[in-house]
Structures are given as structure tokens and as C-alpha cells.
Design an enzyme around this catalytic site. Structure first.
Site, PDB file in Angstrom:
ATOM      1  NE  ARG A 167       2.959  12.721  -1.519  1.00  0.00           N
ATOM      2  CZ  ARG A 167       3.031  11.983  -2.621  1.00  0.00           C
ATOM      3  NH1 ARG A 167       3.307  12.546  -3.787  1.00  0.00           N
ATOM      4  NH2 ARG A 167       2.814  10.689  -2.570  1.00  0.00           N
ATOM      5  CG  ASP A 186       3.808   4.589   2.559  1.00  0.00           C
ATOM      6  OD1 ASP A 186       4.231   3.465   2.894  1.00  0.00           O
ATOM      7  OD2 ASP A 186       2.658   4.765   2.106  1.00  0.00           O
ATOM      8  CG  HIS A 224       4.770   3.768  -8.800  1.00  0.00           C
ATOM      9  ND1 HIS A 224       3.404   3.858  -8.687  1.00  0.00           N
ATOM     10  CD2 HIS A 224       4.999   3.136  -9.985  1.00  0.00           C
ATOM     11  CE1 HIS A 224       2.820   3.306  -9.747  1.00  0.00           C
ATOM     12  NE2 HIS A 224       3.767   2.852 -10.547  1.00  0.00           N
ATOM     13  CB  CYS A 272      24.950  14.938  -5.799  1.00  0.00           C
ATOM     14  SG  CYS A 272      25.247  13.157  -5.758  1.00  0.00           S
ATOM     15  N   GLY A 325      -5.889  -2.010  -1.926  1.00  0.00           N
ATOM     16  CA  GLY A 325      -5.898  -0.545  -1.820  1.00  0.00           C
ATOM     17  C   GLY A 325      -5.420   0.190  -3.052  1.00  0.00           C
ATOM     18  CB  THR A 326      -4.110  -0.290  -6.116  1.00  0.00           C
ATOM     19  OG1 THR A 326      -3.818   0.409  -7.332  1.00  0.00           O
ATOM     20  CG2 THR A 326      -4.300  -1.761  -6.422  1.00  0.00           C
ATOM     21  CB  SER A 327      -8.003   3.320  -8.139  1.00  0.00           C
ATOM     22  OG  SER A 327      -6.885   3.840  -8.843  1.00  0.00           O
ATOM     23  CG  LEU A 358     -13.379   2.194   0.791  1.00  0.00           C
ATOM     24  CD1 LEU A 358     -13.446   1.582   2.184  1.00  0.00           C
ATOM     25  CD2 LEU A 358     -12.926   3.652   0.890  1.00  0.00           C
ATOM     26  CB  ALA A 360      -6.793  -1.400   4.212  1.00  0.00           C
TER      27      ALA A 360
HETATM   28  C1  BJW Z   1      -9.029   2.157   0.440  1.00  0.00           C
HETATM   29  C2  BJW Z   1      -9.140   2.878   1.595  1.00  0.00           C
HETATM   30  C3  BJW Z   1      -9.086   2.153   2.777  1.00  0.00           C
HETATM   31  C4  BJW Z   1      -9.262   4.282   0.051  1.00  0.00           C
HETATM   32  N1  BJW Z   1      -8.948   0.839   2.731  1.00  0.00           N
HETATM   33  N2  BJW Z   1      -8.905   0.841   0.407  1.00  0.00           N
HETATM   34  C5  BJW Z   1      -3.120   5.219 -21.714  1.00  0.00           C
HETATM   35  C6  BJW Z   1      -3.589   3.940 -21.436  1.00  0.00           C
HETATM   36  C7  BJW Z   1      -2.889   3.085 -20.604  1.00  0.00           C
HETATM   37  C8  BJW Z   1      -1.708   3.492 -19.997  1.00  0.00           C
HETATM   38  C9  BJW Z   1      -1.237   4.758 -20.258  1.00  0.00           C
HETATM   39  C10 BJW Z   1      -1.949   5.613 -21.107  1.00  0.00           C
HETATM   40  N3  BJW Z   1      -1.253   6.782 -21.169  1.00  0.00           N
HETATM   41  C11 BJW Z   1      -0.160   6.686 -20.374  1.00  0.00           C
HETATM   42  C12 BJW Z   1      -0.132   5.455 -19.818  1.00  0.00           C
HETATM   43  C13 BJW Z   1       0.889   4.939 -18.873  1.00  0.00           C
HETATM   44  C14 BJW Z   1       0.793   5.606 -17.508  1.00  0.00           C
HETATM   45  C15 BJW Z   1      -0.627   5.403 -16.966  1.00  0.00           C
HETATM   46  O1  BJW Z   1      -0.927   4.380 -16.353  1.00  0.00           O
HETATM   47  N4  BJW Z   1      -1.498   6.356 -17.130  1.00  0.00           N
HETATM   48  C16 BJW Z   1      -2.898   6.192 -16.705  1.00  0.00           C
HETATM   49  C17 BJW Z   1      -3.269   7.265 -15.707  1.00  0.00           C
HETATM   50  C18 BJW Z   1      -3.766   6.185 -17.943  1.00  0.00           C
HETATM   51  N5  BJW Z   1       1.767   4.957 -16.654  1.00  0.00           N
HETATM   52  C19 BJW Z   1       3.020   5.376 -16.596  1.00  0.00           C
HETATM   53  O2  BJW Z   1       3.415   6.351 -17.183  1.00  0.00           O
HETATM   54  C20 BJW Z   1       3.971   4.521 -15.771  1.00  0.00           C
HETATM   55  N6  BJW Z   1       5.086   4.147 -16.581  1.00  0.00           N
HETATM   56  C21 BJW Z   1       4.935   3.332 -17.660  1.00  0.00           C
HETATM   57  O3  BJW Z   1       3.848   2.906 -18.011  1.00  0.00           O
HETATM   58  O4  BJW Z   1       6.105   3.026 -18.295  1.00  0.00           O
HETATM   59  C22 BJW Z   1       6.048   2.187 -19.466  1.00  0.00           C
HETATM   60  C23 BJW Z   1       5.913   0.712 -19.143  1.00  0.00           C
HETATM   61  C24 BJW Z   1       4.946  -0.074 -19.756  1.00  0.00           C
HETATM   62  C25 BJW Z   1       4.874  -1.442 -19.477  1.00  0.00           C
HETATM   63  C26 BJW Z   1       5.754  -2.021 -18.599  1.00  0.00           C
HETATM   64  C27 BJW Z   1       6.700  -1.227 -18.003  1.00  0.00           C
HETATM   65  C28 BJW Z   1       6.754   0.129 -18.256  1.00  0.00           C
HETATM   66  C29 BJW Z   1       4.462   5.291 -14.563  1.00  0.00           C
HETATM   67  C30 BJW Z   1       3.391   5.520 -13.551  1.00  0.00           C
HETATM   68  C31 BJW Z   1       3.907   6.413 -12.421  1.00  0.00           C
HETATM   69  C32 BJW Z   1       2.858   6.664 -11.357  1.00  0.00           C
HETATM   70  N7  BJW Z   1       3.327   7.639 -10.441  1.00  0.00           N
HETATM   71  C33 BJW Z   1       2.458   8.045  -9.328  1.00  0.00           C
HETATM   72  C34 BJW Z   1       3.062   9.291  -8.616  1.00  0.00           C
HETATM   73  C35 BJW Z   1       4.525   9.110  -8.200  1.00  0.00           C
HETATM   74  C36 BJW Z   1       4.701   8.721  -6.786  1.00  0.00           C
HETATM   75  C37 BJW Z   1       4.048   9.678  -5.784  1.00  0.00           C
HETATM   76  O5  BJW Z   1       4.128  10.901  -5.940  1.00  0.00           O
HETATM   77  O6  BJW Z   1       3.481   9.181  -4.785  1.00  0.00           O
HETATM   78  O7  BJW Z   1       2.274   6.939  -8.437  1.00  0.00           O
HETATM   79  S1  BJW Z   1       0.784   8.465  -9.836  1.00  0.00           S
HETATM   80  C38 BJW Z   1       0.001   7.779  -8.431  1.00  0.00           C
HETATM   81  O8  BJW Z   1      -0.888   6.712  -8.884  1.00  0.00           O
HETATM   82  C39 BJW Z   1       1.110   7.122  -7.592  1.00  0.00           C
HETATM   83  C40 BJW Z   1       0.463   5.811  -7.255  1.00  0.00           C
HETATM   84  O9  BJW Z   1       1.443   4.850  -6.911  1.00  0.00           O
HETATM   85  C41 BJW Z   1      -0.326   5.458  -8.473  1.00  0.00           C
HETATM   86  C42 BJW Z   1      -1.420   4.458  -8.235  1.00  0.00           C
HETATM   87  O10 BJW Z   1      -2.439   4.980  -7.410  1.00  0.00           O
HETATM   88  P1  BJW Z   1      -3.179   4.051  -6.364  1.00  0.00           P
HETATM   89  O11 BJW Z   1      -2.216   3.547  -5.378  1.00  0.00           O
HETATM   90  O12 BJW Z   1      -3.983   3.044  -7.074  1.00  0.00           O
HETATM   91  O13 BJW Z   1      -4.115   5.138  -5.604  1.00  0.00           O
HETATM   92  P2  BJW Z   1      -5.582   5.631  -6.005  1.00  0.00           P
HETATM   93  O14 BJW Z   1      -5.826   6.874  -5.267  1.00  0.00           O
HETATM   94  O15 BJW Z   1      -5.783   5.657  -7.453  1.00  0.00           O
HETATM   95  O16 BJW Z   1      -6.531   4.460  -5.425  1.00  0.00           O
HETATM   96  C43 BJW Z   1      -6.654   4.234  -4.037  1.00  0.00           C
HETATM   97  C44 BJW Z   1      -7.650   3.108  -3.827  1.00  0.00           C
HETATM   98  O17 BJW Z   1      -7.711   2.835  -2.429  1.00  0.00           O
HETATM   99  C45 BJW Z   1      -9.082   3.467  -4.268  1.00  0.00           C
HETATM  100  O18 BJW Z   1      -9.623   2.419  -5.062  1.00  0.00           O
HETATM  101  C46 BJW Z   1      -9.853   3.604  -2.955  1.00  0.00           C
HETATM  102  O19 BJW Z   1     -11.183   3.127  -3.030  1.00  0.00           O
HETATM  103  C47 BJW Z   1      -9.057   2.709  -2.036  1.00  0.00           C
HETATM  104  N8  BJW Z   1      -9.127   3.104  -0.642  1.00  0.00           N
HETATM  105  N9  BJW Z   1      -9.283   4.257   1.257  1.00  0.00           N
HETATM  106  C48 BJW Z   1      -8.884   0.234   1.489  1.00  0.00           C
HETATM  107  N10 BJW Z   1      -9.200   2.805   3.963  1.00  0.00           N
END
Ligand code: BJW
Length: 245
Positions: free
Chosen positions: A65, A102, A117, A144, A184-186, A212, A229
Site C-alpha cells: 500500500r 494516506d 488511525h 530504527c 466517505g465512512t461506513s 455513497l 464524493a
Molecule cells: C464512497 C465512495 C465514493 C465508497 N464516494 N463514498 C464491539 C462494539 C463496538 C466497538 C468494538 C467492538 N469490538 C471492538 C470494538 C472497537 C473497535 C471497533 O470499532 N470494532 C468494530 C469493527 C466493531 N475499534 C478499535 O479497536 C479502535 N480502537 C479503540 O476502540 O480503542 C478504544 C477506545 C474507545 C473509545 C475512545 C477511544 C479509544 C481502533 C480502530 C482501528 C481501525 N484501523 C483500521 C486499519 C488501520 C489503518 C489501515 O490499515 O488503513 O482503520 S480498520 C479500517 O476501518 C481503517 C479505517 O480507517 C477504518 C474505517 O473504515 P472506513 O473509512 O469507514 O471505510 P469503509 O470501507 O468501512 O467505508 C467506506 C465508505 O465509503 C462506505 O460507506 C462506502 O459506501 C463509501 N464510499 N466509495 C463516497 N466514491
């Protein structure tokens, strides 16, 4: 513009972005049918346990990536540019809180960007905690640049189970903003998925979702706009800059 914003003419704007905003720049989203999680398992590449078990596999995932992003084939699109324009022209503060790793917001002119993130073009040392820029490949044998010890470098990204970055500052700006945009977030991943509720609880801001399709938390927003978007974000920003919300 509603009564609340008239009382407070230049309120701050907080924009939460996710993978959808970068989709039309050529970067995959995560949870769409052709998304990253359809090809690789979260448990294999995006948890601290995966990195401890098989660091080479995790490095391989992020190296690929990073290479795409650093090669320059991926460029900001009209939605990123519109947010850069918003920051330049809106008389109040504008903060982009992005879940994306990015650098497309910065390349499109946004200066106030928090990467909750992490950032793909940075590495962090598990031994000395130093951060460094990184455009090449990482491996377990890379030393490092700060402490010179090999084997401790990891991508500067937030995996599941880890604390997202800058949370204190993010909650603070969410509580004081006049407009909260989610683009743009799900709405699947927490804590970002909870921001709209937090804003509403704090009491004042107008909230809008631009995506979307409806996200998990769509019903919580005051206003929703669905489409690509690159089409809906520039149009919405134009409206904000000319007529407010
Ligand atoms: C368009 C489009 C176009 C397409 N135009 N739109 C049970 C219940 C609740 C929570 C938890 C649970 N068990 C565990 C948790 C917590 C967990 C969590 O949320 N899990 C869920 C999956 C259930 N979260 C964590 O562990 C986080 N840490 C945490 O909670 O710490 C404790 C804390 C609590 C409270 C306060 C503070 C701290 C850490 C989360 C880390 C996420 N990491 C990732 C990968 C790392 C980076 C990488 O490799 O890139 O981050 S996962 C991945 O998902 C990435 C993203 O940033 C993240 C969000 O995804 P995003 O951006 O929403 O993408 P998509 O694909 O989901 O959606 C895209 C959208 O765009 C869609 O809707 C499309 O329709 C749309 N779209 N084309 C406009 N052209």
C-alpha cells in the site's frame, strides 16, 4: 443558516473522513464488496497480535500500500481539493479528522489534519518510540533511524484494539464546533462511529453525512447527501461557502 449559527458567525467546522473520500483517487475502501477486507483478514494484518505473530506478513501488506501511495500514481481528487478550499476560505477554523492513513488531504492543501488511525508514510519504533518518515519497504531487519536497533519498527497505524491518536483534542473540537461533516465512512469502526452522537450530545452543531450510501449511523445526522464524493463534496462546500448551512 439556522438561528444557532447566526448567533455565532464563524464557528469551527470539523470534517471526519473515511476511505470513501479516497476511492475515486484509486485507493480501495475496506468494507465495500471489492474492499480490502474482502481480500485479507483483519486478524492477519490489522491487529497487534497479527504483527507479533507474523511481522513479515503485516509488513508485506503495508509495503504494497505504501509503494502505491509513494509512487505518485495516487493523487488527490475533487473532494480532497474542496476541503482544502474550505480551510482556505472559511472565516472560522476547519479541522479534518481523518481515519485514512494516506496523505491526500495534505496534498490537496488541507493544513489542519489529524490522522486518528495513523499515517502510512511514517514508521514508529517499538523500542524507543521515535517516529520517522518512510517511503520504502519495511522489514524485520530494518534498523530504527533513531536508536539503531533492528526489529522494532512498525507502520505508524492504529490497529484494532489500539487507542486511536489525538482523541482528547478530537473530543474537544467536536464539542465546540458549529458544523460536523462525515464524509466517505461506513460508520462501522469506533470511536469514529460515535462522533456524531458526541456532537449532538454536546448540543449545538449541525451535522451532515456525505457518502455513497447511508452509513450505520445515518439516522443520527441532521442532513444526508448520497453520491460520489467527487460530485457531492465540492457542491456541498460551495453551498457552505456561499450560504452557510
Ligand atoms: C464512497 C465512495 C465514493 C465508497 N464516494 N463514498 C464491539 C462494539 C463496538 C466497538 C468494538 C467492538 N469490538 C471492538 C470494538 C472497537 C473497535 C471497533 O470499532 N470494532 C468494530 C469493527 C466493531 N475499534 C478499535 O479497536 C479502535 N480502537 C479503540 O476502540 O480503542 C478504544 C477506545 C474507545 C473509545 C475512545 C477511544 C479509544 C481502533 C480502530 C482501528 C481501525 N484501523 C483500521 C486499519 C488501520 C489503518 C489501515 O490499515 O488503513 O482503520 S480498520 C479500517 O476501518 C481503517 C479505517 O480507517 C477504518 C474505517 O473504515 P472506513 O473509512 O469507514 O471505510 P469503509 O470501507 O468501512 O467505508 C467506506 C465508505 O465509503 C462506505 O460507506 C462506502 O459506501 C463509501 N464510499 N466509495 C463516497 N466514491
Amino acid at each position: 443558516m439556522n438561528e444557532k449559527t447566526r448567533e455565532k458567525p464563524n464557528p469551527g467546522i470539523v470534517v471526519l473522513t473515511g476511505a470513501g473520500i479516497s476511492r475515486e483517487s484509486g485507493l480501495d475502501t475496506f468494507r465495500d464488496a471489492d474492499g480490502i477486507w474482502s481480500r485479507v483478514r483483519i486478524e492477519d494484518v490489522a491487529t497487534p497480535e497479527a504483527f507479533a505473530r507474523d511481522p513479515e506478513r503485516v509488513h508485506e501488506f503495508y509495503n504494497a500500500r505504501r509503494a502505491g501511495l509513494a509512487a505518485g500514481e495516487i493523487v488527490p481528487n475533487a473532494a480532497h481539493a474542496a476541503l482544502g478550499r474550505l480551510e482556505a476560505e472559511w472565516p472560522g477554523g476547519v479541522l479534518v479528522v481523518t481515519q485514512n492513513i494516506d496523505d491526500l488531504h495534505e496534498r490537496a492543501g488541507s493544513r489542519n489534519v489529524l490522522h486518528m488511525h495513523g499515517e502510512l508514510l511514517k514508521v514508529r519504533c517499538g523500542f524507543c518510540d521515535a517516529q520517522a518518515a518512510c517511503t520504502g519497504d519495511l522489514g524485520v531487519d530494518v534498523a530504527c533511524p533513531e536508536c539503531a536497533v533492528a526489529g522494532g519498527l512498525r507502520p505508524h497505524v492504529v490497529w484494532f484494539g489500539e487507542m486511536p491518536l489525538e482523541m482528547e483534542r478530537i473530543y474537544q473540537v467536536l464539542e465546540g464546533c458549529g458544523l460536523f461533516l462525515s464524509i466517505g465512512t461506513s460508520g462501522n469502526v469506533w470511536p469514529a462511529a460515535g462522533f456524531v452522537a458526541h456532537v449532538k450530545q454536546a448540543g449545538g452543531a449541525h451535522t451532515a453525512e456525505l457518502n455513497l450510501e447511508p452509513s450505520e449511523g445515518a439516522v443520527l445526522f441532521d442532513e444526508t447527501l448520497y453520491g460520489r464524493a467527487t460530485i457531492i463534496v465540492p457542491a456541498y462546500i460551495e453551498k457552505i461557502l456561499t450560504a452557510g448551512w
